[in-house]
Structure formats: C-alpha cells, structure tokens
Write an enzyme that holds these catalytic residues in place. Structure first.
Site, PDB file in Angstrom:
ATOM      1  N   ASP A  41       0.782  -1.266  -0.138  1.00 18.11           N
ATOM      2  CA  ASP A  41       0.031   0.096   0.023  1.00 18.11           C
ATOM      3  C   ASP A  41       0.926   1.355  -0.134  1.00 18.11           C
ATOM      4  O   ASP A  41       1.895   1.293   0.742  1.00 18.11           O
ATOM      5  CB  ASP A  41      -0.787  -0.003   1.244  1.00 18.11           C
ATOM      6  CG  ASP A  41      -2.073   0.947   1.215  1.00 18.11           C
ATOM      7  OD1 ASP A  41      -2.979   0.727   0.998  1.00 18.11           O
ATOM      8  OD2 ASP A  41      -1.662   2.142   1.620  1.00 18.11           O
ATOM      9  N   ILE A  42       0.464   2.114  -0.752  1.00 22.91           N
ATOM     10  CA  ILE A  42       0.969   3.468  -0.805  1.00 22.91           C
ATOM     11  C   ILE A  42       0.879   4.370   0.421  1.00 22.91           C
ATOM     12  O   ILE A  42      -0.250   4.405   0.860  1.00 22.91           O
ATOM     13  CB  ILE A  42       1.047   4.251  -1.900  1.00 22.91           C
ATOM     14  CG1 ILE A  42       1.364   3.689  -3.289  1.00 22.91           C
ATOM     15  CG2 ILE A  42       1.681   5.626  -2.015  1.00 22.91           C
ATOM     16  CD1 ILE A  42       0.934   4.302  -4.653  1.00 22.91           C
ATOM     17  N   GLU A  91      -5.037   2.486  -3.935  1.00 22.29           N
ATOM     18  CA  GLU A  91      -3.448   2.595  -3.826  1.00 22.29           C
ATOM     19  C   GLU A  91      -2.955   1.279  -3.471  1.00 22.29           C
ATOM     20  O   GLU A  91      -1.807   1.127  -3.248  1.00 22.29           O
ATOM     21  CB  GLU A  91      -3.215   3.717  -2.815  1.00 22.29           C
ATOM     22  CG  GLU A  91      -3.218   3.497  -1.613  1.00 22.29           C
ATOM     23  CD  GLU A  91      -4.582   3.986  -0.953  1.00 22.29           C
ATOM     24  OE1 GLU A  91      -4.735   4.162   0.083  1.00 22.29           O
ATOM     25  OE2 GLU A  91      -5.580   4.085  -1.737  1.00 22.29           O
TER      26      GLU A  91
END
Length: 410
Positions: free
Chosen positions: A272-273, A315
C-alpha cells in the site's frame, strides 16, 4: 449414390459396352487378310490404352474431388474455431501438408526486429531452421509471392525468375523445390506465408484452394488477435496497465492449485502507498495518478516474468511470487521498498518532485494458509501491522494461536 460414383459407374458401363460392340462388329465382318487383321488389332489395342488412360485420369480426378470435398469443410471448421495467434502456424502447416500431400510444409512469419522472415513451424525442412533461418522478402519464390500478394506456383516462379534480382534464397540453396507459396496478408500487411513442396497433387490446378487457405488463415489470425486484445484489455487496469483484481483472482487460484500439486511454495505480497490520500488532497488527483503509474511501472520492471503484479484496489497492489518461500519473498519485498523510496515523481506545476513509500505484508503457502482467502487475509493482516508500526516497512505474516497471540515469527 453421389454424383461422382454415378459418373464412374457410367464410364465403366460405357467401356464394357464399347468393347462388346467392337467384338460383335468384328465377328459380323468378313475376315480380313492377315496384314489387315494385325493393323486392326494394333489400332484397337492403341485405342484401348487411350481409353484406359482416360479412365484412370477421370478416376484420379474424381478421387481427388472426393478428398477435397472431405478436407474443405474440415479446414473451415478448424480455422473457424477459437485459436490463439501462437497456435495458428502449427495448424496451418498440418492442414497444408495433408491437403497438398506435401513432404515439405512450413509457415514463415515476419521478424519484429527486421523485414526478414523466419520459419516458426515446419515439416521436412533442415533441423535448426525454426526461429533461426533468415529469408529476405525480396528474393526467391517467397519474395515474388509477398511482393504481389498472390499465390505463386513453382512453374510461375521459374517463368519469372529471369526478371528477378540475382541471387538465391536459403531455401533454394538448401535444394528444397517449393511447389507453391501462399502469402497470408492482414489489414496491416503480411502476417506470414505458407510454403509447400514435394506435393503429390497437381498444385497448378489447385491454386484456388491455396488462396482459400491463405484467406482463412488471415481471418483466423485477425480474429485471434482481436479476441486477445479484448481479453487483455479486460484483464488490465486502465490507469496503471498492470493486471486488475478480477484477473489476479483467477490467476492466483490456478497458481495455488499448481503449487499444491507440485508441493511448491507460493508467496503473496500485499502493499500500500503510504499517506496516499495526502498526495491527492495536497497535489490533486492527477499527481496521485502519476504516483500510481510510476509505482506500477517499477513493480513490473522488478518482477519476474513467472510472477504477477496487479492493482488490488485504490492505492493497494499485490504481487504473487511462484516457487518462492517467505524468506525469498521478504528479501525481494525489502529491496522493492528501498527502490520505491528512492523514486522521484515529477508533477506538472510543482517544482519539487514527489516521493512515496510503501508498506508491505508478506504471506506464503502453505504456512500462512492453504487457500486464497486465508493467504490474502494473512498478507492483509501483516500489511495492517506494518501501518500500525509506522509504515515504510515490510512485515511477515504470523501464525496466530487460539488466544489470538502470535505463535512464532517466520
């Protein structure tokens, strides 16, 4: 009884009737002298040979027509079925070899890096030619067929050979007499060509069937490419151009089944960003899209061809690693985390480039789960733990006991 059998029966009856009539006439006529009788016998024998030859030729033509009547619907049905582009050359070679009763049959396709052609499938050609032979589309019988985009027979080629540039193609140098070349042409240009040699049928009289085969191959190719394009688009995320969640679910299920069958590990990375919402809120969604595309590009560039990268949602991305245990997957994920942390994303209208980090959870079959649901949950839990610990890190999935506490850290 079909039409060809009726004709054959009538020919036999006519032949027997003619012989019987000749015998009756001979008996009714006065006996000639010895010299006259010999001449008459000679003429009758000559006529008998001629009739026999005509009969044999007619019988051969009828047999060939029966063969064609059998083959054509089969060819149409085979090339109308769903085929992948890579399967078409092999199908084309088998069809051409059987239809023209050839000892040599090959499919030559254009090379992507040059204008030359190479043999992608073939029977009766020298060993080592497949994917290695290089043939210019401007020489030999292949060049004549491709230049004019028509079927060319050996007789036609020989009649034009004096007008062609000097030199000979590798096919001629190898001593292979090609009876016929049928170019396969698509909307964007040549897709390939079928070459046949050592044919037992009269190819000069069957050019129309070679043209028919080339046309069907062209349609089969363009249909296969269209289907492949549609399926690829349906499987790929429109923004990042990595696979989407739906395709990943199908792939992961199949790959997990294979891992079980061969007792191989299979690792899953869920990443995950970090603080992605802040990027969108501060710099706009266009900047966020650029970060997503850059991340996807980096994942693809650093992932093996046997593995898969997919956008799981928003994301969040997943990477599935075949034949990789947890230590191997963790080492890869940690290297990937460092690579992404060093990236800079230039955004229009902003002088300073954007930087991003990721948090990643790693789970592995079989220790973290024996089905896709359990593995995804284990990787997601590890991802959540990484966020709770401060982000920008890789966390291994943990085995949890009945009391909810970790049993061990792998």
């Amino acid at each position: 009884m079909d039409h060809s059998n009726t004709i054959l029966l009538l020919l036999i009856v006519a032949f027997l009737a003619g012989g019987f009539l000749g015998l009756v006439i001979r008996k009714a006529m006065p006996k000639p002298d010895k010299a006259g009788a010999s001449e008459e016998i000679f003429l009758l024998e000559q006529r008998l040979r001629e009739v026999s030859q005509e009969f044999a030729k007619t019988s051969e033509e009828l047999n060939r027509k029966r063969e064609i009547a059998f083959h054509v619907p089969t060819i149409v049905r085979r090339l109308s079925s769903r085929l992948s582009p890579n399967a078409i050359p092999g199908v084309a070679v088998r069809i051409a070899k059987d239809f023209f009763q050839a000892s040599h049959a090959g499919y030559f396709a254009p090379l992507s890096e040059s204008d030359e052609f190479t043999m992608v499938e073939g029977v009766g050609f020298p060993q080592g030619w497949k994917h290695t032979i290089r043939i210019s589309p401007k020489e030999g019988i292949l060049g004549l067929a491709l230049e004019n985009r028509v079927v060319v027979t050996r007789d036609e080629y020989l009649s034009f050979k004096g007008n062609l540039p000097a030199g000979s193609s590798p096919i001629e140098k190898a001593g292979i007499a090609v009876d016929l070349v049928a170019p396969v042409v698509g909307m964007s240009g040549p897709l390939g060509a079928i070459l046949v040699g050592g044919c037992k049928v009269r190819v000069n009289e069957e050019r129309q069937y070679a043209s028919m085969l080339a046309d069907l191959l062209s349609i089969a190719y363009q249909t296969a490419l269209s289907i492949e394009s549609v399926e690829r688009d349906a499987a790929v995320d429109g923004l990042t151009r990595v696979y989407n969640r739906r395709y990943f679910a199908l792939w992961f299920e199949n790959e997990l089944r294979r891992a079980k069958n061969y007792s191989q590990p299979l690792s899953l990375l869920m990443l995950d960003i970090d603080h992605f919402k802040k990027v969108n809120d501060t710099f706009g969604h266009n900047a966020g899209d650029m970060v997503l595309r850059k991340l996807a590009e980096t994942l693809r560039a650093h992932t093996r061809s046997s593995d898969i990268v997919a956008r799981y949602g928003g994301e969040e991305f997943v990477v599935a690693m075949t034949s990789s245990n947890k230590d191997q997957a963790f080492t890869y994920a940690e290297s990937l985390r460092k690579t992404i942390a060093s990236l800079e994303v230039k955004v229009t209208g902003h002088e300073a480039p954007l930087k991003a980090t990721i948090t990643c959870g790693v789970a592995t079959y079989p220790e973290d789960g024996e089905n896709t649901t359990d593995l995804l949950r284990a990787a997601d839990n590890a991802l959540y733990e990484g966020k709770q610990e401060g982000r920008n890190r890789v966390v291994r999935a943990q085995l949890v006991g009945l009391d909810g506490k970790p049993l061990r850290r792998s």
